[in-house]
Design a protein around this motif. Sequence first.
Motif, mmCIF file in Angstrom:
data_model
loop_
_atom_site.group_PDB
_atom_site.id
_atom_site.type_symbol
_atom_site.label_atom_id
_atom_site.label_comp_id
_atom_site.label_asym_id
_atom_site.label_seq_id
_atom_site.Cartn_x
_atom_site.Cartn_y
_atom_site.Cartn_z
ATOM 1 N N SER A 237 -34.978 39.370 -25.973
ATOM 2 C CA SER A 237 -36.319 38.961 -26.407
ATOM 3 C C SER A 237 -36.814 39.782 -27.602
ATOM 4 O O SER A 237 -36.314 40.876 -27.865
ATOM 5 N N GLU A 238 -37.757 39.233 -28.352
ATOM 6 C CA GLU A 238 -38.261 39.886 -29.563
ATOM 7 C C GLU A 238 -39.737 39.609 -29.774
ATOM 8 O O GLU A 238 -40.212 38.517 -29.467
ATOM 9 N N VAL A 239 -40.429 40.597 -30.353
ATOM 10 C CA VAL A 239 -41.779 40.350 -30.859
ATOM 11 C C VAL A 239 -41.933 41.034 -32.212
ATOM 12 O O VAL A 239 -41.386 42.120 -32.444
ATOM 13 N N VAL A 240 -42.634 40.358 -33.122
ATOM 14 C CA VAL A 240 -43.085 40.987 -34.367
ATOM 15 C C VAL A 240 -44.602 40.896 -34.355
ATOM 16 O O VAL A 240 -45.159 39.814 -34.113
ATOM 17 N N ALA A 241 -45.284 42.029 -34.562
ATOM 18 C CA ALA A 241 -46.744 42.018 -34.660
ATOM 19 C C ALA A 241 -47.132 42.354 -36.096
ATOM 20 O O ALA A 241 -46.678 43.354 -36.649
ATOM 21 N N VAL A 242 -47.953 41.482 -36.690
ATOM 22 C CA VAL A 242 -48.492 41.740 -38.030
ATOM 23 C C VAL A 242 -49.941 42.172 -37.841
ATOM 24 O O VAL A 242 -50.738 41.420 -37.270
ATOM 25 N N ALA A 243 -50.265 43.389 -38.278
ATOM 26 C CA ALA A 243 -51.594 43.928 -37.946
ATOM 27 C C ALA A 243 -52.258 44.542 -39.169
ATOM 28 O O ALA A 243 -51.603 45.204 -39.977
ATOM 29 N N ASP A 244 -53.560 44.330 -39.279
ATOM 30 C CA ASP A 244 -54.307 44.974 -40.363
ATOM 31 C C ASP A 244 -54.985 46.240 -39.828
ATOM 32 O O ASP A 244 -54.844 46.585 -38.646
ATOM 33 N N ALA A 245 -55.725 46.912 -40.708
ATOM 34 C CA ALA A 245 -56.312 48.208 -40.352
ATOM 35 C C ALA A 245 -57.300 48.101 -39.194
ATOM 36 O O ALA A 245 -57.565 49.088 -38.491
ATOM 37 N N LYS A 246 -57.841 46.894 -38.980
ATOM 38 C CA LYS A 246 -58.844 46.733 -37.921
ATOM 39 C C LYS A 246 -58.225 46.552 -36.539
ATOM 40 O O LYS A 246 -58.928 46.525 -35.527
ATOM 41 N N ALA A 247 -56.928 46.356 -36.471
ATOM 42 C CA ALA A 247 -56.280 46.130 -35.174
ATOM 43 C C ALA A 247 -56.370 47.399 -34.325
ATOM 44 O O ALA A 247 -56.481 48.514 -34.844
ATOM 45 N N ASN A 323 -40.400 35.659 -42.036
ATOM 46 C CA ASN A 323 -39.469 34.525 -42.188
ATOM 47 C C ASN A 323 -38.015 34.977 -42.126
ATOM 48 O O ASN A 323 -37.153 34.256 -41.633
ATOM 49 N N ALA A 324 -37.738 36.168 -42.624
ATOM 50 C CA ALA A 324 -36.369 36.694 -42.547
ATOM 51 C C ALA A 324 -36.026 37.092 -41.113
ATOM 52 O O ALA A 324 -34.916 36.856 -40.641
ATOM 53 N N LEU A 325 -36.991 37.690 -40.404
ATOM 54 C CA LEU A 325 -36.743 38.102 -39.015
ATOM 55 C C LEU A 325 -36.711 36.893 -38.080
ATOM 56 O O LEU A 325 -36.021 36.916 -37.060
ATOM 57 N N ALA A 326 -37.473 35.852 -38.416
ATOM 58 C CA ALA A 326 -37.533 34.630 -37.591
ATOM 59 C C ALA A 326 -37.679 34.975 -36.112
ATOM 60 O O ALA A 326 -36.848 34.598 -35.291
ATOM 61 N N PRO A 327 -38.741 35.686 -35.757
ATOM 62 C CA PRO A 327 -38.832 36.214 -34.396
ATOM 63 C C PRO A 327 -39.153 35.137 -33.353
ATOM 64 O O PRO A 327 -39.753 34.114 -33.673
ATOM 65 N N GLU A 328 -38.732 35.423 -32.134
ATOM 66 C CA GLU A 328 -39.085 34.577 -30.994
ATOM 67 C C GLU A 328 -40.612 34.513 -30.856
ATOM 68 O O GLU A 328 -41.189 33.445 -30.727
ATOM 69 N N HIS A 329 -41.263 35.694 -30.849
ATOM 70 C CA HIS A 329 -42.721 35.781 -30.727
ATOM 71 C C HIS A 329 -43.299 36.481 -31.955
ATOM 72 O O HIS A 329 -42.786 37.522 -32.361
ATOM 73 N N ASN A 368 -44.758 26.709 -23.983
ATOM 74 C CA ASN A 368 -43.548 27.095 -23.270
ATOM 75 C C ASN A 368 -43.092 28.500 -23.640
ATOM 76 O O ASN A 368 -43.198 28.902 -24.790
ATOM 77 N N HIS A 369 -42.589 29.265 -22.678
ATOM 78 C CA HIS A 369 -42.102 30.602 -22.990
ATOM 79 C C HIS A 369 -40.592 30.640 -23.256
ATOM 80 O O HIS A 369 -40.050 31.701 -23.577
ATOM 81 N N VAL A 370 -39.934 29.498 -23.146
ATOM 82 C CA VAL A 370 -38.509 29.443 -23.512
ATOM 83 C C VAL A 370 -38.440 29.163 -25.011
ATOM 84 O O VAL A 370 -38.728 28.052 -25.459
ATOM 85 N N LEU A 371 -38.087 30.183 -25.784
ATOM 86 C CA LEU A 371 -38.201 30.125 -27.241
ATOM 87 C C LEU A 371 -36.914 30.618 -27.893
ATOM 88 O O LEU A 371 -36.165 31.387 -27.296
ATOM 89 N N PRO A 372 -36.656 30.190 -29.132
ATOM 90 C CA PRO A 372 -35.422 30.609 -29.804
ATOM 91 C C PRO A 372 -35.412 32.107 -30.127
ATOM 92 O O PRO A 372 -36.374 32.624 -30.675
ATOM 93 N N THR A 373 -34.307 32.778 -29.785
ATOM 94 C CA THR A 373 -34.135 34.213 -30.043
ATOM 95 C C THR A 373 -33.073 34.416 -31.119
ATOM 96 O O THR A 373 -32.461 33.454 -31.592
ATOM 97 N N SER A 374 -32.852 35.685 -31.492
ATOM 98 C CA SER A 374 -31.766 36.038 -32.420
ATOM 99 C C SER A 374 -31.803 35.210 -33.705
ATOM 100 O O SER A 374 -30.779 34.721 -34.168
ATOM 101 N N PHE B 225 -21.839 28.384 -34.370
ATOM 102 C CA PHE B 225 -23.079 27.980 -33.716
ATOM 103 C C PHE B 225 -23.799 29.208 -33.153
ATOM 104 O O PHE B 225 -23.212 30.022 -32.455
ATOM 105 N N GLY B 226 -25.057 29.345 -33.464
ATOM 106 C CA GLY B 226 -25.808 30.518 -33.050
ATOM 107 C C GLY B 226 -26.188 31.319 -34.297
ATOM 108 O O GLY B 226 -27.336 31.704 -34.469
ATOM 109 N N VAL B 227 -25.171 31.551 -35.142
ATOM 110 C CA VAL B 227 -25.442 32.146 -36.459
ATOM 111 C C VAL B 227 -26.226 31.125 -37.290
ATOM 112 O O VAL B 227 -27.178 31.458 -37.989
#
Lengths: 433, 433
Positions: A237-247, A323-329, A368-374, B225-227
């Motif tokens: 699983s993965e998460v990327v959080a984008v946060a500004d100074a107010k977070a 966009n490069a990381l293409a995260p699940e969340h 749905n919580h089933v999301l594309p990873t990697s 597939f996957g990549v």
Amino acid sequence: MTLFLRSTEPDFQQRFDALVQGRRDQPHDVQDAVRSMIAAVRERGDAALIEFTERFDHMNLAETGLAIAPEELEAAWNGLAPDLKAALQTAYERIEKHHRRQIPADDRYADAIGAELGHRWTPLDSVGLYVPGGKASYPSSVLMNAVPAKVAGVPRLVMVVPTPKGEVNPAVLAAAHLAGIREVYRIGGAQAVAALAYGTETIKPVVKIVGPGNAWVAEAKRQVFGVVGIDMIAGPSEVVAVADAKADPVWLAADLLAQAEHDEAAQSILITDSPALAEATAKAVDAQLAVMPRGVIAAKSWADHGAVLLVSDLAKEAPALVNALAPEHLELACDEAEAMLPAIRNAGAIFIGHFTPEAVGDYVGGSNHVLPTSRAARFSSGLGVLDYMKRTSLLKLSRESLALLAAPTMTLAEAEGLFGHRQSVAVRTNGSD
Amino acid sequence: MTLFLRSTEPDFQQRFDALVQGRRDQPHDVQDAVRSMIAAVRERGDAALIEFTERFDHMNLAETGLAIAPEELEAAWNGLAPDLKAALQTAYERIEKHHRRQIPADDRYADAIGAELGHRWTPLDSVGLYVPGGKASYPSSVLMNAVPAKVAGVPRLVMVVPTPKGEVNPAVLAAAHLAGIREVYRIGGAQAVAALAYGTETIKPVVKIVGPGNAWVAEAKRQVFGVVGIDMIAGPSEVVAVADAKADPVWLAADLLAQAEHDEAAQSILITDSPALAEATAKAVDAQLAVMPRGVIAAKSWADHGAVLLVSDLAKEAPALVNALAPEHLELACDEAEAMLPAIRNAGAIFIGHFTPEAVGDYVGGSNHVLPTSRAARFSSGLGVLDYMKRTSLLKLSRESLALLAAPTMTLAEAEGLFGHRQSVAVRTNGSD
């Protein structure tokens, strides 16, 4: 402990690429073992299931039977604590309501020359839902996989769940009851996937297999793909959080660690333009790690795969990194979240604003919580109603509309050297051609 | 020569099952060879492409360069015979118009508690289109694969096509020009798939690879597939025709043979309740086989895999047989076609009525000719715009809606032992929890 990368540093791109390309899941070489297990189930059916379950789950299925009766599911539901029952009910209702909006429309129309075209969506005849045993056995996953199938109209939903030494998570059985699943078998591993794909004396085959599993289950799904459909093979699983100074750094730290606690191979990344927030979040991560129950797992995930990316201009730099990381969340914990949205193309799910922790989406948000990873979010989508349906295209010509399409069809068939194709039009329009 | 099965005979079900389960494609054991070719392209990039192309296609890419220039594509288009140009133009326009109707809608809404949900569709960043070289190099396939990608809004479309000994089908290059493809490389085989998936010095990687190919190409697609994403692995082509006594045996025979001429492994099946039509069609098949240019291939396909299924009641028996066969193409050459439609669940495409030969759908009908084979219509759909897009789900909570969802989220997180998940909600709603 925290890895900081600054976009102003000369080696940023190189180190960011390493983060993007880094493989986090361990390759398992189980191909041959899985192949022979599938062959055994195809040859010997129930007998093979009984043997494998004896060996791997230390369970005697010949005594218990393969099936878990609907009454057992209902009893599990009745036995749940009232607050858990209510929470599952809320989850079920919100997931069901949201997924109803995904039901696709059929189409049928006549075009300018009177040719009728269209398509029709129909539910799959049957679906097998794999549910892991032991600690990764989540009632929320049962709902997330089963409810869209129900909404799609799949008439037969089969669940398999291993019960090592007889142990089974009652909340999983209760969730199955709530989702309306009535056919459940106490089997797991590659043998369960083989049984669902090819059938045995007791288990009728299904046409598609979904749900998470370990390396053996994933490999078995790969091997039966084509005989049946499968969903995506899920990675860590993965998460990327984008946060500004107010977070809020404490909130962000909690979100990063909620991901990290899943698995040592999970990945949590913070992107911010605020050095102060970056520092404060890293500190809050350390503070929370010290007290959280799954702190050992989360600490390893954060140390091995976590990162804080410090950029100069959040609005300009963050979308390209995402966009490069293409995260699940993806969490957009910044005031300009809505303005940033159009620039983001690759993400499984986006959680917008400071008050949308990803964990709500895991349970009761409704999506749905089933999301594309990697990085699969570059080319695929989260689980939904469409995954349980298929589209049949329709074409209907009259004598007149066929006459209008005959010449270009015959020209193209001839150009491709397919004279039989040409002939099938010619006999209808020219007599014997 | 014709295999007749009568549904009134005692062994019908058994013989029909054999027909359904029969594998028609030859298994090829090329896994290890493909694995090492992919590794070579990953390690040595263009140099490996040049070596493999020298070895397999007898072409010196170091001299010609990898790319086929846009000017070459345009010249191919300009050089086409006017009727072929017009036919391709008709095909392009009809495919484009039909696929425009498949563009999915975004959704965003606030629910009863003020939570905002939704999803957004975005095109893939890039797609690689594999086109086989030699005789199976079809301009129609270029259009069928490229046009939906264009309609989806994919900004970068890359085509690869092997040119053995320098040979290339000008109609394929012309179709690429027509479809707006500007980036084309003269490579094929597993090496081309590896280059598209991993990139080389000359070729930037893509995020999804589509298009038909031989066993090496299919295995390479499986391995990458996957990549990247891939489309279905296509098997041999199939048609089932359901016909009543009023159908024309000569037309039906032509349709059955149009399928059979593709490949010795193709399958053509007639289902009818008219013994007279069955006999007449079998005779017409023999007569047409004797004179058709690809008669040797078609005859072997018909002898090895063709069949006539004679039933007592067409409306009652045909839909169940069709659903079990789940054919790529289904022709309903009967007066009651529309009435039969609702009972048919598993088919890639349905061609309705006596005047809709499947061949029109291959070229200019407008619907896609890339369809699920080998019974995959039970769980998958033909190629369309959705295959070139992905859906990102959206969730946005306010302080108030989060407060309403906090309790069930925390209860479920706790039940699953994920206290970090619980904490990410608790810090936002209870202060420090």
